[in-house]
Design a protein around this motif. Structure first.
Motif, PDB file in Angstrom:
ATOM      1  N   VAL A 210      -4.236 -15.849   2.924  1.00 43.87           N
ATOM      2  CA  VAL A 210      -3.480 -14.688   3.378  1.00 43.87           C
ATOM      3  C   VAL A 210      -4.371 -13.896   4.328  1.00 43.87           C
ATOM      4  O   VAL A 210      -5.524 -13.596   4.009  1.00 43.87           O
ATOM      5  CB  VAL A 210      -3.045 -13.796   2.202  1.00 43.87           C
ATOM      6  CG1 VAL A 210      -2.462 -12.476   2.708  1.00 43.87           C
ATOM      7  CG2 VAL A 210      -2.014 -14.522   1.339  1.00 43.87           C
ATOM      8  N   TRP A 211      -3.834 -13.592   5.503  1.00 42.46           N
ATOM      9  CA  TRP A 211      -4.540 -12.828   6.541  1.00 42.46           C
ATOM     10  C   TRP A 211      -3.850 -11.486   6.712  1.00 42.46           C
ATOM     11  O   TRP A 211      -2.617 -11.417   6.826  1.00 42.46           O
ATOM     12  CB  TRP A 211      -4.506 -13.577   7.877  1.00 42.46           C
ATOM     13  CG  TRP A 211      -5.269 -14.859   7.905  1.00 42.46           C
ATOM     14  CD1 TRP A 211      -5.046 -15.985   7.160  1.00 42.46           C
ATOM     15  CD2 TRP A 211      -6.385 -15.167   8.748  1.00 42.46           C
ATOM     16  NE1 TRP A 211      -5.948 -16.964   7.479  1.00 42.46           N
ATOM     17  CE2 TRP A 211      -6.784 -16.492   8.448  1.00 42.46           C
ATOM     18  CE3 TRP A 211      -7.076 -14.450   9.719  1.00 42.46           C
ATOM     19  CZ2 TRP A 211      -7.841 -17.108   9.097  1.00 42.46           C
ATOM     20  CZ3 TRP A 211      -8.136 -15.060  10.369  1.00 42.46           C
ATOM     21  CH2 TRP A 211      -8.516 -16.376  10.058  1.00 42.46           C
ATOM     22  N   LEU A 212      -4.646 -10.398   6.778  1.00 48.13           N
ATOM     23  CA  LEU A 212      -4.093  -9.056   6.937  1.00 48.13           C
ATOM     24  C   LEU A 212      -4.841  -8.291   8.032  1.00 48.13           C
ATOM     25  O   LEU A 212      -6.042  -8.516   8.242  1.00 48.13           O
ATOM     26  CB  LEU A 212      -4.189  -8.273   5.621  1.00 48.13           C
ATOM     27  CG  LEU A 212      -3.357  -8.799   4.443  1.00 48.13           C
ATOM     28  CD1 LEU A 212      -3.607  -7.954   3.205  1.00 48.13           C
ATOM     29  CD2 LEU A 212      -1.874  -8.822   4.787  1.00 48.13           C
ATOM     30  N   PRO A 213      -4.157  -7.347   8.702  1.00 48.96           N
ATOM     31  CA  PRO A 213      -4.774  -6.601   9.806  1.00 48.96           C
ATOM     32  C   PRO A 213      -5.500  -5.334   9.324  1.00 48.96           C
ATOM     33  O   PRO A 213      -5.189  -4.211   9.735  1.00 48.96           O
ATOM     34  CB  PRO A 213      -3.566  -6.243  10.673  1.00 48.96           C
ATOM     35  CG  PRO A 213      -2.464  -6.047   9.688  1.00 48.96           C
ATOM     36  CD  PRO A 213      -2.709  -7.055   8.601  1.00 48.96           C
ATOM     37  N   TYR A 214      -6.461  -5.520   8.444  1.00 53.36           N
ATOM     38  CA  TYR A 214      -7.252  -4.408   7.916  1.00 53.36           C
ATOM     39  C   TYR A 214      -8.704  -4.860   7.805  1.00 53.36           C
ATOM     40  O   TYR A 214      -8.995  -6.059   7.744  1.00 53.36           O
ATOM     41  CB  TYR A 214      -6.763  -3.983   6.527  1.00 53.36           C
ATOM     42  CG  TYR A 214      -5.340  -3.527   6.461  1.00 53.36           C
ATOM     43  CD1 TYR A 214      -4.993  -2.211   6.745  1.00 53.36           C
ATOM     44  CD2 TYR A 214      -4.320  -4.415   6.092  1.00 53.36           C
ATOM     45  CE1 TYR A 214      -3.664  -1.789   6.673  1.00 53.36           C
ATOM     46  CE2 TYR A 214      -2.999  -4.005   6.020  1.00 53.36           C
ATOM     47  CZ  TYR A 214      -2.680  -2.687   6.310  1.00 53.36           C
ATOM     48  OH  TYR A 214      -1.375  -2.280   6.237  1.00 53.36           O
ATOM     49  N   ASP A 215      -9.609  -3.908   7.737  1.00 54.73           N
ATOM     50  CA  ASP A 215     -10.996  -4.246   7.455  1.00 54.73           C
ATOM     51  C   ASP A 215     -11.080  -4.883   6.078  1.00 54.73           C
ATOM     52  O   ASP A 215     -10.411  -4.452   5.129  1.00 54.73           O
ATOM     53  CB  ASP A 215     -11.878  -2.998   7.483  1.00 54.73           C
ATOM     54  CG  ASP A 215     -12.065  -2.459   8.893  1.00 54.73           C
ATOM     55  OD1 ASP A 215     -11.882  -3.244   9.847  1.00 54.73           O
ATOM     56  OD2 ASP A 215     -12.383  -1.266   9.042  1.00 54.73           O
ATOM     57  N   ALA A 216     -11.916  -5.892   5.967  1.00 52.25           N
ATOM     58  CA  ALA A 216     -11.996  -6.646   4.717  1.00 52.25           C
ATOM     59  C   ALA A 216     -12.423  -5.769   3.550  1.00 52.25           C
ATOM     60  O   ALA A 216     -11.928  -5.924   2.427  1.00 52.25           O
ATOM     61  CB  ALA A 216     -12.963  -7.821   4.879  1.00 52.25           C
TER      62      ALA A 216
END
Length: 402
Positions: free
Chosen positions: A330-336
Protein backbone atom coordinates in the motif's frame (compact mmCIF):
# COMPACT_ATOMS: atom_id res chain seq x y z
CA UNK A 1 10.56 -3.17 5.62
CA UNK A 2 11.76 -0.67 8.19
CA UNK A 3 10.32 2.69 9.17
CA UNK A 4 12.43 5.54 7.92
CA UNK A 5 11.76 7.86 10.84
CA UNK A 6 10.13 6.07 13.75
CA UNK A 7 8.26 8.29 16.16
CA UNK A 8 8.66 8.55 19.93
CA UNK A 9 5.02 8.68 20.93
CA UNK A 10 4.33 12.25 19.80
CA UNK A 11 1.00 12.99 18.15
CA UNK A 12 0.89 13.59 14.41
CA UNK A 13 1.84 17.15 13.48
CA UNK A 14 3.80 17.95 16.66
CA UNK A 15 7.47 18.95 16.44
CA UNK A 16 9.91 16.07 16.57
CA UNK A 17 11.52 15.51 19.94
CA UNK A 18 15.21 16.13 20.22
CA UNK A 19 16.40 12.57 20.53
CA UNK A 20 18.49 10.35 18.25
CA UNK A 21 16.64 8.96 15.24
CA UNK A 22 17.57 5.41 16.17
CA UNK A 23 15.98 5.87 19.58
CA UNK A 24 12.77 7.13 17.97
CA UNK A 25 12.77 4.13 15.66
CA UNK A 26 13.24 1.77 18.57
CA UNK A 27 10.41 3.37 20.54
CA UNK A 28 7.98 3.15 17.64
CA UNK A 29 8.94 -0.47 16.94
CA UNK A 30 8.18 -1.26 20.56
CA UNK A 31 4.85 0.56 20.43
CA UNK A 32 3.89 -1.16 17.19
CA UNK A 33 4.75 -4.59 18.60
CA UNK A 34 2.76 -3.85 21.77
CA UNK A 35 -0.19 -2.61 19.73
CA UNK A 36 -0.05 -5.76 17.64
CA UNK A 37 -0.02 -8.01 20.68
CA UNK A 38 -2.90 -6.13 22.27
CA UNK A 39 -5.03 -5.58 19.17
CA UNK A 40 -8.38 -7.28 19.00
CA UNK A 41 -8.43 -7.06 15.21
CA UNK A 42 -5.52 -7.45 12.79
CA UNK A 43 -5.32 -8.68 9.22
CA UNK A 44 -2.52 -11.09 10.09
CA UNK A 45 -0.82 -12.26 13.25
CA UNK A 46 2.61 -13.66 12.35
CA UNK A 47 4.06 -16.15 14.76
CA UNK A 48 7.09 -14.04 15.55
CA UNK A 49 4.98 -11.35 17.24
CA UNK A 50 3.31 -13.76 19.64
CA UNK A 51 4.50 -14.99 23.03
CA UNK A 52 6.66 -18.04 23.66
CA UNK A 53 3.63 -19.77 25.17
CA UNK A 54 1.65 -19.17 21.99
CA UNK A 55 4.53 -20.36 19.83
CA UNK A 56 4.88 -23.55 21.83
CA UNK A 57 1.15 -24.16 21.37
CA UNK A 58 1.89 -24.65 17.67
CA UNK A 59 3.05 -28.15 18.60
CA UNK A 60 -0.24 -29.06 20.28
CA UNK A 61 -1.52 -32.08 18.43
CA UNK A 62 1.93 -32.93 17.06
CA UNK A 63 1.23 -36.61 17.75
CA UNK A 64 -1.20 -36.50 14.82
CA UNK A 65 1.64 -35.41 12.52
CA UNK A 66 4.45 -37.70 13.61
CA UNK A 67 4.91 -40.65 15.98
CA UNK A 68 6.26 -38.99 19.10
CA UNK A 69 7.37 -42.36 20.48
CA UNK A 70 9.97 -42.58 17.73
CA UNK A 71 13.57 -41.74 18.72
CA UNK A 72 14.46 -38.07 18.55
CA UNK A 73 16.42 -36.81 15.57
CA UNK A 74 20.19 -36.52 15.47
CA UNK A 75 22.00 -34.67 12.68
CA UNK A 76 19.08 -34.74 10.28
CA UNK A 77 17.50 -38.17 10.64
CA UNK A 78 14.12 -39.20 12.05
CA UNK A 79 11.49 -36.48 11.93
CA UNK A 80 13.75 -34.32 9.76
CA UNK A 81 13.91 -37.02 7.09
CA UNK A 82 10.14 -37.39 7.28
CA UNK A 83 9.75 -33.65 6.64
CA UNK A 84 12.18 -33.84 3.72
CA UNK A 85 10.19 -36.65 2.11
CA UNK A 86 6.93 -34.76 2.51
CA UNK A 87 8.39 -31.58 1.02
CA UNK A 88 9.83 -33.44 -1.97
CA UNK A 89 6.46 -35.07 -2.66
CA UNK A 90 4.56 -31.78 -2.42
CA UNK A 91 7.00 -30.11 -4.81
CA UNK A 92 7.11 -32.98 -7.26
CA UNK A 93 10.87 -33.36 -6.85
CA UNK A 94 13.04 -36.44 -6.45
CA UNK A 95 14.45 -35.43 -3.08
CA UNK A 96 14.64 -32.56 -0.59
CA UNK A 97 17.08 -31.49 2.08
CA UNK A 98 16.29 -29.53 5.24
CA UNK A 99 18.33 -26.39 5.92
CA UNK A 100 18.31 -24.08 8.94
CA UNK A 101 17.98 -20.99 6.69
CA UNK A 102 16.99 -20.17 3.14
CA UNK A 103 20.11 -18.05 2.71
CA UNK A 104 22.24 -21.14 3.26
CA UNK A 105 20.03 -23.37 1.13
CA UNK A 106 20.20 -21.13 -1.92
CA UNK A 107 23.91 -20.45 -1.69
CA UNK A 108 24.55 -24.18 -1.48
CA UNK A 109 22.20 -24.99 -4.34
CA UNK A 110 23.73 -22.44 -6.69
CA UNK A 111 27.24 -23.41 -5.65
CA UNK A 112 26.46 -27.01 -6.59
CA UNK A 113 24.99 -25.92 -9.91
CA UNK A 114 28.07 -23.79 -10.59
CA UNK A 115 30.20 -26.89 -10.20
CA UNK A 116 28.10 -28.70 -12.79
CA UNK A 117 27.77 -25.87 -15.29
CA UNK A 118 31.31 -24.55 -14.92
CA UNK A 119 30.01 -21.00 -14.46
CA UNK A 120 30.00 -18.98 -11.23
CA UNK A 121 27.63 -16.40 -12.76
CA UNK A 122 24.06 -16.41 -11.45
CA UNK A 123 21.51 -14.36 -13.37
CA UNK A 124 18.91 -12.83 -11.09
CA UNK A 125 16.68 -9.83 -10.50
CA UNK A 126 18.21 -6.75 -8.91
CA UNK A 127 15.43 -6.77 -6.28
CA UNK A 128 15.83 -10.44 -5.41
CA UNK A 129 16.55 -11.47 -1.84
CA UNK A 130 20.28 -12.24 -2.25
CA UNK A 131 20.87 -8.84 -3.84
CA UNK A 132 18.92 -6.80 -1.28
CA UNK A 133 18.92 -8.65 2.02
CA UNK A 134 21.96 -10.94 2.30
CA UNK A 135 24.94 -8.55 2.51
CA UNK A 136 26.53 -9.82 -0.70
CA UNK A 137 26.66 -13.37 0.64
CA UNK A 138 26.80 -14.90 -2.85
CA UNK A 139 30.11 -13.24 -3.66
CA UNK A 140 31.55 -12.90 -0.16
CA UNK A 141 30.88 -16.45 1.03
CA UNK A 142 30.16 -18.72 -1.93
CA UNK A 143 32.32 -17.30 -4.71
CA UNK A 144 29.30 -16.75 -6.94
CA UNK A 145 28.93 -13.74 -9.23
CA UNK A 146 25.47 -12.16 -9.43
CA UNK A 147 24.48 -10.84 -12.85
CA UNK A 148 21.39 -8.64 -12.87
CA UNK A 149 18.85 -9.44 -15.56
CA UNK A 150 16.91 -6.27 -14.66
CA UNK A 151 16.24 -4.06 -11.67
CA UNK A 152 12.83 -2.86 -12.84
CA UNK A 153 10.07 -3.40 -10.24
CA UNK A 154 8.49 -6.28 -12.16
CA UNK A 155 9.40 -9.88 -12.99
CA UNK A 156 12.12 -10.36 -15.63
CA UNK A 157 11.03 -11.11 -19.18
CA UNK A 158 12.09 -13.89 -21.53
CA UNK A 159 13.68 -11.36 -23.89
CA UNK A 160 15.78 -9.93 -21.06
CA UNK A 161 17.03 -13.40 -20.19
CA UNK A 162 17.63 -14.27 -23.82
CA UNK A 163 19.46 -11.01 -24.59
CA UNK A 164 21.53 -10.72 -21.42
CA UNK A 165 25.00 -9.78 -22.62
CA UNK A 166 26.93 -11.78 -20.03
CA UNK A 167 27.04 -15.57 -19.98
CA UNK A 168 25.59 -17.31 -16.92
CA UNK A 169 25.24 -20.86 -15.69
CA UNK A 170 22.14 -20.47 -13.52
CA UNK A 171 19.02 -18.33 -13.55
CA UNK A 172 17.43 -17.67 -10.16
CA UNK A 173 13.78 -16.56 -10.17
CA UNK A 174 12.14 -15.26 -7.00
CA UNK A 175 8.49 -16.30 -6.96
CA UNK A 176 6.84 -14.06 -5.91
CA UNK A 177 9.18 -11.07 -6.20
CA UNK A 178 8.64 -9.66 -2.72
CA UNK A 179 10.33 -6.25 -2.94
CA UNK A 180 8.40 -5.36 -6.10
CA UNK A 181 5.05 -6.02 -4.40
CA UNK A 182 4.90 -9.83 -4.24
CA UNK A 183 4.60 -9.92 -8.02
CA UNK A 184 4.33 -13.01 -10.19
CA UNK A 185 4.49 -13.41 -13.96
CA UNK A 186 1.66 -15.12 -15.76
CA UNK A 187 1.97 -18.87 -16.23
CA UNK A 188 2.79 -18.34 -19.90
CA UNK A 189 5.42 -15.72 -19.07
CA UNK A 190 7.04 -17.99 -16.51
CA UNK A 191 7.28 -20.81 -19.03
CA UNK A 192 8.80 -18.44 -21.57
CA UNK A 193 11.44 -17.20 -19.11
CA UNK A 194 12.39 -20.76 -18.19
CA UNK A 195 12.62 -21.70 -21.86
CA UNK A 196 14.82 -18.67 -22.54
CA UNK A 197 17.24 -19.86 -19.87
CA UNK A 198 17.26 -23.36 -21.33
CA UNK A 199 18.12 -21.89 -24.72
CA UNK A 200 21.26 -20.52 -23.08
CA UNK A 201 22.11 -23.90 -21.54
CA UNK A 202 21.47 -22.51 -18.06
CA UNK A 203 19.78 -24.27 -15.17
CA UNK A 204 16.79 -22.67 -13.44
CA UNK A 205 16.47 -22.34 -9.67
CA UNK A 206 13.32 -21.01 -8.00
CA UNK A 207 13.69 -18.85 -4.92
CA UNK A 208 10.31 -20.08 -3.76
CA UNK A 209 10.32 -18.94 -0.15
CA UNK A 210 6.65 -18.10 -0.69
CA UNK A 211 5.98 -20.51 -3.56
CA UNK A 212 3.29 -22.17 -1.45
CA UNK A 213 0.80 -19.34 -2.13
CA UNK A 214 1.29 -19.03 -5.91
CA UNK A 215 -1.18 -21.73 -6.95
CA UNK A 216 -4.18 -19.37 -7.14
CA UNK A 217 -2.44 -16.90 -9.45
CA UNK A 218 -0.94 -19.54 -11.71
CA UNK A 219 -4.00 -21.77 -11.66
CA UNK A 220 -1.73 -24.80 -11.35
CA UNK A 221 -0.94 -27.29 -8.56
CA UNK A 222 2.20 -26.77 -6.54
CA UNK A 223 4.11 -29.72 -8.00
CA UNK A 224 3.47 -28.55 -11.57
CA UNK A 225 4.79 -25.08 -10.74
CA UNK A 226 7.90 -26.36 -8.94
CA UNK A 227 8.65 -28.89 -11.66
CA UNK A 228 9.40 -26.12 -14.14
CA UNK A 229 12.70 -25.56 -12.29
CA UNK A 230 15.78 -27.71 -11.90
CA UNK A 231 15.73 -26.95 -8.17
CA UNK A 232 13.56 -25.01 -5.76
CA UNK A 233 13.88 -23.59 -2.27
CA UNK A 234 10.87 -23.13 0.02
CA UNK A 235 10.55 -21.61 3.48
CA UNK A 236 8.75 -23.24 6.38
CA UNK A 237 8.12 -20.05 8.35
CA UNK A 238 7.28 -17.20 5.97
CA UNK A 239 3.78 -18.44 5.11
CA UNK A 240 3.51 -21.65 7.09
CA UNK A 241 4.34 -20.06 10.49
CA UNK A 242 6.91 -22.66 11.47
CA UNK A 243 9.74 -21.88 13.85
CA UNK A 244 12.18 -21.56 10.95
CA UNK A 245 13.94 -23.71 8.42
CA UNK A 246 13.84 -24.28 4.69
CA UNK A 247 13.97 -27.07 2.14
CA UNK A 248 16.00 -27.40 -1.03
CA UNK A 249 14.33 -29.78 -3.49
CA UNK A 250 15.57 -31.18 -6.77
CA UNK A 251 17.42 -34.16 -8.23
CA UNK A 252 18.68 -36.65 -5.63
CA UNK A 253 22.33 -36.07 -6.60
CA UNK A 254 21.92 -32.33 -6.02
CA UNK A 255 20.34 -32.80 -2.60
CA UNK A 256 23.02 -35.28 -1.51
CA UNK A 257 25.78 -32.94 -2.65
CA UNK A 258 24.00 -30.02 -0.99
CA UNK A 259 23.94 -31.88 2.32
CA UNK A 260 27.73 -32.15 2.19
CA UNK A 261 27.96 -28.39 1.73
CA UNK A 262 25.33 -27.89 4.41
CA UNK A 263 27.73 -29.52 6.85
CA UNK A 264 30.62 -27.34 5.62
CA UNK A 265 28.51 -24.20 6.04
CA UNK A 266 27.70 -25.09 9.65
CA UNK A 267 24.15 -26.23 8.98
CA UNK A 268 24.52 -29.75 10.38
CA UNK A 269 22.47 -29.02 13.50
CA UNK A 270 22.46 -31.65 16.27
CA UNK A 271 18.69 -31.70 16.90
CA UNK A 272 15.94 -29.94 14.98
CA UNK A 273 12.79 -31.73 16.05
CA UNK A 274 10.92 -28.60 17.31
CA UNK A 275 11.50 -26.81 14.00
CA UNK A 276 10.73 -29.91 11.95
CA UNK A 277 7.51 -30.59 13.86
CA UNK A 278 6.43 -26.96 13.47
CA UNK A 279 7.05 -27.24 9.72
CA UNK A 280 4.91 -30.38 9.55
CA UNK A 281 2.22 -28.49 11.46
CA UNK A 282 2.42 -25.64 8.94
CA UNK A 283 2.12 -28.00 5.99
CA UNK A 284 -0.86 -29.68 7.61
CA UNK A 285 -2.71 -26.60 8.89
CA UNK A 286 -1.65 -23.49 7.00
CA UNK A 287 -0.84 -24.77 3.51
CA UNK A 288 -4.44 -25.86 2.75
CA UNK A 289 -5.71 -22.42 3.82
CA UNK A 290 -3.40 -20.29 1.70
CA UNK A 291 -5.77 -20.17 -1.32
CA UNK A 292 -8.46 -18.83 1.02
CA UNK A 293 -6.06 -16.15 2.27
CA UNK A 294 -5.20 -15.14 -1.30
CA UNK A 295 -8.87 -14.87 -2.26
CA UNK A 296 -9.69 -12.69 0.75
CA UNK A 297 -6.60 -10.54 0.21
CA UNK A 298 -8.26 -9.45 -3.03
CA UNK A 299 -11.38 -8.43 -1.11
CA UNK A 300 -9.26 -6.47 1.38
CA UNK A 301 -7.24 -4.79 -1.39
CA UNK A 302 -10.39 -3.62 -3.18
CA UNK A 303 -11.84 -2.29 0.08
CA UNK A 304 -8.62 -0.40 0.83
CA UNK A 305 -8.79 1.33 -2.55
CA UNK A 306 -12.44 2.20 -1.98
CA UNK A 307 -11.76 3.43 1.55
CA UNK A 308 -8.97 5.79 0.59
CA UNK A 309 -11.00 7.13 -2.33
CA UNK A 310 -14.00 7.75 -0.09
CA UNK A 311 -11.77 9.46 2.48
CA UNK A 312 -10.55 11.88 -0.17
CA UNK A 313 -6.92 10.84 -0.15
CA UNK A 314 -5.66 12.45 -3.39
CA UNK A 315 -3.30 9.66 -4.35
CA UNK A 316 -3.21 6.16 -2.90
CA UNK A 317 -2.20 2.89 -4.48
CA UNK A 318 -2.68 -0.78 -3.72
CA UNK A 319 0.00 -2.68 -5.60
CA UNK A 320 -0.78 -4.84 -7.41
CA UNK A 321 -4.41 -3.77 -7.63
CA UNK A 322 -5.43 -7.43 -7.62
CA UNK A 323 -2.91 -9.15 -5.31
CA UNK A 324 -1.03 -12.10 -6.78
CA UNK A 325 -0.62 -13.71 -3.34
CA UNK A 326 -2.04 -12.96 0.12
CA UNK A 327 0.53 -10.14 0.53
CA UNK A 328 0.76 -6.82 -1.29
CA UNK A 329 1.86 -3.19 -0.92
CA UNK A 330 0.00 0.00 0.00
CA UNK A 331 1.39 3.39 -1.08
CA UNK A 332 0.19 6.67 0.45
CA UNK A 333 1.01 10.36 -0.22
CA UNK A 334 2.32 11.15 3.27
CA UNK A 335 5.66 11.17 5.03
CA UNK A 336 6.43 7.68 6.22
CA UNK A 337 6.96 8.74 9.83
CA UNK A 338 3.57 10.47 9.93
CA UNK A 339 1.72 7.41 8.61
CA UNK A 340 3.63 5.08 10.92
CA UNK A 341 2.64 7.16 13.94
CA UNK A 342 -1.01 7.33 12.88
CA UNK A 343 -1.16 3.58 12.24
CA UNK A 344 0.23 2.76 15.68
CA UNK A 345 -2.09 5.27 17.37
CA UNK A 346 -5.08 3.65 15.70
CA UNK A 347 -4.10 0.29 17.15
CA UNK A 348 -3.45 1.74 20.60
CA UNK A 349 -6.67 3.74 20.74
CA UNK A 350 -9.15 1.38 19.08
CA UNK A 351 -7.72 -2.14 19.32
CA UNK A 352 -7.95 -2.34 15.50
CA UNK A 353 -4.56 -2.38 13.79
CA UNK A 354 -5.09 -1.96 10.06
CA UNK A 355 -1.41 -1.65 9.13
CA UNK A 356 0.84 -3.69 11.38
CA UNK A 357 4.11 -3.54 9.46
CA UNK A 358 6.72 -0.81 9.20
CA UNK A 359 6.58 2.01 6.64
CA UNK A 360 9.33 2.97 4.20
CA UNK A 361 9.86 6.26 2.36
CA UNK A 362 10.49 5.50 -1.34
CA UNK A 363 10.58 9.24 -2.04
CA UNK A 364 9.71 12.62 -0.51
CA UNK A 365 6.13 12.69 0.76
CA UNK A 366 5.56 9.00 0.00
CA UNK A 367 5.06 6.04 2.29
CA UNK A 368 4.83 2.33 1.47
CA UNK A 369 4.07 -0.68 3.61
CA UNK A 370 3.24 -4.35 3.16
CA UNK A 371 -0.09 -5.96 4.01
CA UNK A 372 -0.68 -9.65 4.65
CA UNK A 373 -4.07 -11.32 5.01
CA UNK A 374 -4.10 -14.50 7.07
CA UNK A 375 -6.56 -16.35 9.31
CA UNK A 376 -7.44 -13.34 11.48
CA UNK A 377 -7.98 -11.27 8.32
CA UNK A 378 -10.78 -13.57 7.16
CA UNK A 379 -13.00 -12.02 9.84
CA UNK A 380 -12.77 -8.59 8.19
CA UNK A 381 -15.55 -7.64 5.80
CA UNK A 382 -15.06 -5.04 3.11
CA UNK A 383 -17.06 -2.62 5.28
CA UNK A 384 -14.71 -3.28 8.21
CA UNK A 385 -11.72 -2.42 6.05
CA UNK A 386 -13.30 0.79 4.76
CA UNK A 387 -14.18 1.87 8.31
CA UNK A 388 -10.61 1.22 9.47
CA UNK A 389 -9.27 3.29 6.56
CA UNK A 390 -11.52 6.18 7.57
CA UNK A 391 -10.17 5.94 11.12
CA UNK A 392 -6.58 6.01 9.91
CA UNK A 393 -7.13 8.98 7.60
CA UNK A 394 -8.78 10.90 10.43
CA UNK A 395 -5.60 10.45 12.45
CA UNK A 396 -3.55 11.75 9.55
CA UNK A 397 -5.36 15.09 9.52
CA UNK A 398 -4.71 17.98 11.92
CA UNK A 399 -8.19 17.50 13.36
CA UNK A 400 -7.24 13.95 14.24
CA UNK A 401 -4.75 15.26 16.78
CA UNK A 402 -7.33 17.04 18.83
Amino acid sequence: MSDTAEQSGRRTGEPAEREPAEERRKRLRERRAAAHRGARRVLARPGFVTSLRERLALLDGAAELYDLDEPSDMYGNGVVESLEEKAAALLGQEAAGFFPTGTMAQQVALRCWAGRTGSQAVALHGLSHPEVHERNAFSQVSGLRPVRVTSAPRPPTADEVRELEEPFGSLMLELPLRDAGYLLPTWEELNQVVEAARERDAVVHFDGARLWETTVHFGRPLDEIASLADSVYVSFYKSLKGYGGAALAGPRWLVEEAKVWRHRYGGMVFQQFPTALSALAGLDRELPRLPEYVAHARVVAAALREGFAAAGVPWARVHPEVPHTHEFQVWLPYDADVVAEAAVRQGEETGTLLFSRAWDAPGPGLAVTEVAVEETGLEWTAADVRAAVAGLVARLSPEGDA
